[in-house]
Design a protein around this motif. Structure first.
Motif, PDB file in Angstrom:
ATOM      1  N   GLY A   1      86.938  66.499 107.980  1.00 15.80           N
ATOM      2  CA  GLY A   1      86.601  67.635 108.614  1.00 15.80           C
ATOM      3  C   GLY A   1      85.708  68.696 108.337  1.00 15.80           C
ATOM      4  O   GLY A   1      85.229  69.397 109.069  1.00 15.80           O
ATOM      5  N   TYR A   2      84.921  68.424 107.038  1.00 18.53           N
ATOM      6  CA  TYR A   2      83.652  69.123 106.560  1.00 18.53           C
ATOM      7  C   TYR A   2      82.639  68.351 106.673  1.00 18.53           C
ATOM      8  O   TYR A   2      82.652  67.068 106.557  1.00 18.53           O
ATOM      9  N   ASP A   3      81.634  69.019 107.046  1.00 18.78           N
ATOM     10  CA  ASP A   3      80.104  68.355 107.388  1.00 18.78           C
ATOM     11  C   ASP A   3      79.597  68.541 105.956  1.00 18.78           C
ATOM     12  O   ASP A   3      78.812  69.344 105.396  1.00 18.78           O
ATOM     13  N   VAL A   4      79.915  67.336 105.091  1.00 23.85           N
ATOM     14  CA  VAL A   4      79.363  67.464 103.677  1.00 23.85           C
ATOM     15  C   VAL A   4      77.947  67.392 103.558  1.00 23.85           C
ATOM     16  O   VAL A   4      77.282  67.964 102.780  1.00 23.85           O
ATOM     17  N   ALA A   5      77.270  66.805 104.410  1.00 20.37           N
ATOM     18  CA  ALA A   5      75.896  66.581 104.576  1.00 20.37           C
ATOM     19  C   ALA A   5      75.241  68.068 104.429  1.00 20.37           C
ATOM     20  O   ALA A   5      74.172  68.331 104.023  1.00 20.37           O
ATOM     21  N   TYR A   6      75.632  68.963 105.565  1.00 18.51           N
ATOM     22  CA  TYR A   6      75.176  70.191 105.771  1.00 18.51           C
ATOM     23  C   TYR A   6      75.467  71.084 104.544  1.00 18.51           C
ATOM     24  O   TYR A   6      74.624  71.821 104.374  1.00 18.51           O
ATOM     25  N   LEU A   7      76.548  71.025 104.128  1.00 20.10           N
ATOM     26  CA  LEU A   7      77.009  71.656 103.296  1.00 20.10           C
ATOM     27  C   LEU A   7      76.137  71.560 101.679  1.00 20.10           C
ATOM     28  O   LEU A   7      75.915  72.490 101.159  1.00 20.10           O
ATOM     29  N   SER A   8      75.748  70.255 101.601  1.00 14.93           N
ATOM     30  CA  SER A   8      74.821  69.886 100.600  1.00 14.93           C
ATOM     31  C   SER A   8      73.549  70.549 100.553  1.00 14.93           C
ATOM     32  O   SER A   8      72.745  70.765  99.883  1.00 14.93           O
ATOM     33  N   HIS A   9      72.937  70.830 101.836  1.00 17.15           N
ATOM     34  CA  HIS A   9      71.880  71.375 102.248  1.00 17.15           C
ATOM     35  C   HIS A   9      71.993  72.879 102.035  1.00 17.15           C
ATOM     36  O   HIS A   9      70.914  73.714 101.612  1.00 17.15           O
ATOM     37  N   ALA A  10      73.144  73.453 102.576  1.00 15.41           N
ATOM     38  CA  ALA A  10      73.366  74.978 102.536  1.00 15.41           C
ATOM     39  C   ALA A  10      73.636  75.358 101.148  1.00 15.41           C
ATOM     40  O   ALA A  10      73.201  76.413 100.452  1.00 15.41           O
ATOM     41  N   LEU A  11      74.066  74.434 100.164  1.00 11.16           N
ATOM     42  CA  LEU A  11      74.303  74.812  98.759  1.00 11.16           C
ATOM     43  C   LEU A  11      73.211  74.368  97.715  1.00 11.16           C
ATOM     44  O   LEU A  11      73.577  74.321  96.510  1.00 11.16           O
ATOM     45  N   ALA A  12      72.270  73.949  98.229  1.00 10.55           N
ATOM     46  CA  ALA A  12      71.160  73.766  97.452  1.00 10.55           C
ATOM     47  C   ALA A  12      70.607  74.526  96.276  1.00 10.55           C
ATOM     48  O   ALA A  12      70.670  75.670  96.709  1.00 10.55           O
ATOM     49  N   GLY A  13      70.372  74.247  95.088  1.00 12.87           N
ATOM     50  CA  GLY A  13      70.300  75.176  93.995  1.00 12.87           C
ATOM     51  C   GLY A  13      71.311  75.513  93.113  1.00 12.87           C
ATOM     52  O   GLY A  13      71.171  76.044  92.146  1.00 12.87           O
ATOM     53  N   LEU A  14      72.400  75.211  93.698  1.00  7.76           N
ATOM     54  CA  LEU A  14      73.684  75.348  92.769  1.00  7.76           C
ATOM     55  C   LEU A  14      73.784  74.010  91.915  1.00  7.76           C
ATOM     56  O   LEU A  14      73.538  73.013  92.714  1.00  7.76           O
ATOM     57  N   PRO A  15      74.571  74.325  90.612  1.00  7.40           N
ATOM     58  CA  PRO A  15      74.597  73.033  90.052  1.00  7.40           C
ATOM     59  C   PRO A  15      76.188  72.306  90.649  1.00  7.40           C
ATOM     60  O   PRO A  15      77.349  72.411  90.015  1.00  7.40           O
ATOM     61  N   LEU A  16      75.901  71.724  91.711  1.00  5.07           N
ATOM     62  CA  LEU A  16      77.018  71.144  92.402  1.00  5.07           C
ATOM     63  C   LEU A  16      76.845  69.450  92.680  1.00  5.07           C
ATOM     64  O   LEU A  16      75.603  69.058  93.294  1.00  5.07           O
TER      65      LEU A  16
END
Length: 477
Positions: free
Chosen positions: A199-214
């Motif tokens: 249910g989550y857009d994992v690709a967009y979240l990876s772009h939105a959270l770029a710069g964090l150690p995730l």
């Protein structure tokens, strides 16, 4: 930790929790103790006022839950939760999971900020329904191994004007920031792993959270289409822009699948042989192919990741196993990393056990609450109660029923820990003050009617999401 150290951690949390209740703290604190100590599941608020741990009247209970009279300092409570020991998976890595749980309120026409909640039906998907209620996004830290425990770290209610993906990105940014501030993650430690469902857009979240150690790992639907890496640029005779993507990989068409770059095989006791096939350099389809990117306000870059196809021999209950597709934001990984991804993804279902405990035992949706702000306060009281159960599980005696098997203290379920919490409460810190003697008010005249009817509220979103990047740009002017 020893029993004395565990009791000290529990007592400090109880004191910090009490200090975060800056309006009617004694009533709210004892109400939380009543949730933990009452016999059987919580059915209604008024029944909690009969518990021995709640020393006040039922009128004070309803007054404390009123938004204008009682409230909690959520920023301080969130810092208190992060300050506790955070569970870690194998190798000392922090694994976070996110999921949405619904508090259904179909008949509460006077309740504000309700949304249409998707409820799965039994059997065929045609029986699914959309029922009005409140949606809450929970973030929890997962433990290793098969367990029904997890550490709830944050909860956010989705409003009518909120976008679930953008709210999730902001929620993770704040949770990870608090983890780093509290010293749970330091430079040089393994990256924090986040697992989520389809249910989550994992690709967009990876772009939105770029710069964090995730590192993000999310399940993809079986009808998705992926695009491969175009490889090195090959200039042609007519020139032109290099290709942006390579070949197409459709999950529903095995005949066009590429050869896997990495393969693993693991023997499990529950699922038999678990085999994975991994493809590198895979990115989800463009906004024209993947409608889930409609919330993007600009054209996203090419998001390279790793595509994992997990297949097992059997499932519990003699069910026919279907392949599971996972996408990871990591650029490269070893076979050990791939096995860790799908094993942590399976641990995501521990959060479902927590939801069932909150709803069936702790009584999260039991109160017939009108206002959304009151629901937020009650939700955080439930989170505080669950946290105390998690901290007290090493101190609890196994008060099993005659028909139940004896279990080791470390393997007790949250419901069985709750049976013995009344004994632990007697030795833990209790900062709540004794109630002052008082007399009930006169109330309204007999036979008087309410002359101020409550306002009726609509259900659903109040903001229409733009359908394309062009619409986003047009709205921005």
């Amino acid at each position: 930790m020893s029993a004395g150290e565990v009791l000290g951690v529990l007592s400090r949390f109880r004191v910090e929790f009490y200090d975060s209740l800056y309006a009617r703290p004694d009533t709210l604190f004892e109400l939380t103790d009543a949730i933990l100590c009452t016999d059987g599941p919580v059915r209604s608020l008024v029944e909690l006022s009969l518990a021995a741990e709640y020393r006040r009247g039922h009128g004070a209970l309803y007054a404390a839950l009123d938004r204008d009279r009682g409230w909690a300092e959520l920023a301080r409570l969130r810092r208190t939760l992060i300050g506790l020991p955070v569970p870690r998976a194998a190798g000392g890595r922090i694994v976070l999971a996110v999921d949405v749980s619904n508090w259904l309120r179909p008949d509460a026409s006077t309740s504000d900020e309700r949304l249409f909640c998707h409820v799965y039906g039994r059997g065929d998907r045609k029986t699914d329904q959309f029922i009005p209620g409140w949606q809450y996004s929970f973030v929890a830290a997962l433990e290793t191994g098969r367990t029904s425990w997890c550490a709830l770290l944050d909860a956010v209610r989705l409003g009518p004007a909120d976008d679930a993906t953008l709210v999730t990105a902001a929620q993770f940014r704040e949770v990870v920031g608090r983890l780093i501030t509290a010293g749970h993650w330091k430079p040089g430690d393994p990256k924090i792993l986040i697992v989520m469902d389809s249910g989550y857009d994992v690709a967009y979240l990876s772009h939105a959270l770029a710069g964090l150690p995730l590192d993000l790992v999310g399940r993809l639907r079986s009808d998705r289409v992926m695009l491969r890496d175009p490889g090195p640029a090959r200039p042609g005779a007519k020139g032109g822009r290099p290709r942006r993507h390579g070949g197409v990989l459709a999950f529903a068409r095995p005949d066009i699948w590429h050869e896997p770059d990495v393969t693993t095989a693991t023997d499990t006791t529950r699922y038999g042989k678990a085999a994975t096939k991994v493809g590198t350099g895979c990115t989800p389809g463009s906004p024209t192919v993947a409608p889930g990117w409609k919330h993007a306000k600009e054209e996203l870059p090419v998001l390279h990741g790793m595509l994992v196809r997990l297949e097992v021999e059997r499932l519990p209950g003699d069910r026919d196993p279907k392949p599971v597709w996972l996408w990871s934001s990591a650029a490269n990984a070893t076979p050990a990393d791939v096995d860790r991804w799908w094993q942590c993804f399976l641990r995501r279902f521990d959060l479902e056990h927590t939801f069932r405990l909150m709803k069936q035992t702790l009584g999260w949706p039991a109160p017939k609450i009108r206002r959304a702000a009151t629901a937020d306060l009650w939700t955080w009281l439930i989170i505080a109660a669950h946290t105390q159960l998690r901290l007290a599980r090493l101190l609890t005696e196994d008060l099993k029923r005659p028909w139940e098997r004896r279990t080791e203290p470390r393997r007790l379920t949250p419901a069985r820990v709750r049976r013995g919490f009344r004994n632990i409460r007697a030795t833990a810190a209790n900062p709540a003050a004794a109630p002052k003697p008082s007399r009930p008010g006169p109330g309204g005249p007999p036979g008087s009617k309410n002359k101020h009817p409550a306002t009726r509220h609509g259900v659903g979103k109040t903001v229409k999401r733009a359908e394309s990047i062009k619409e986003h740009r047009a709205a921005a002017g």
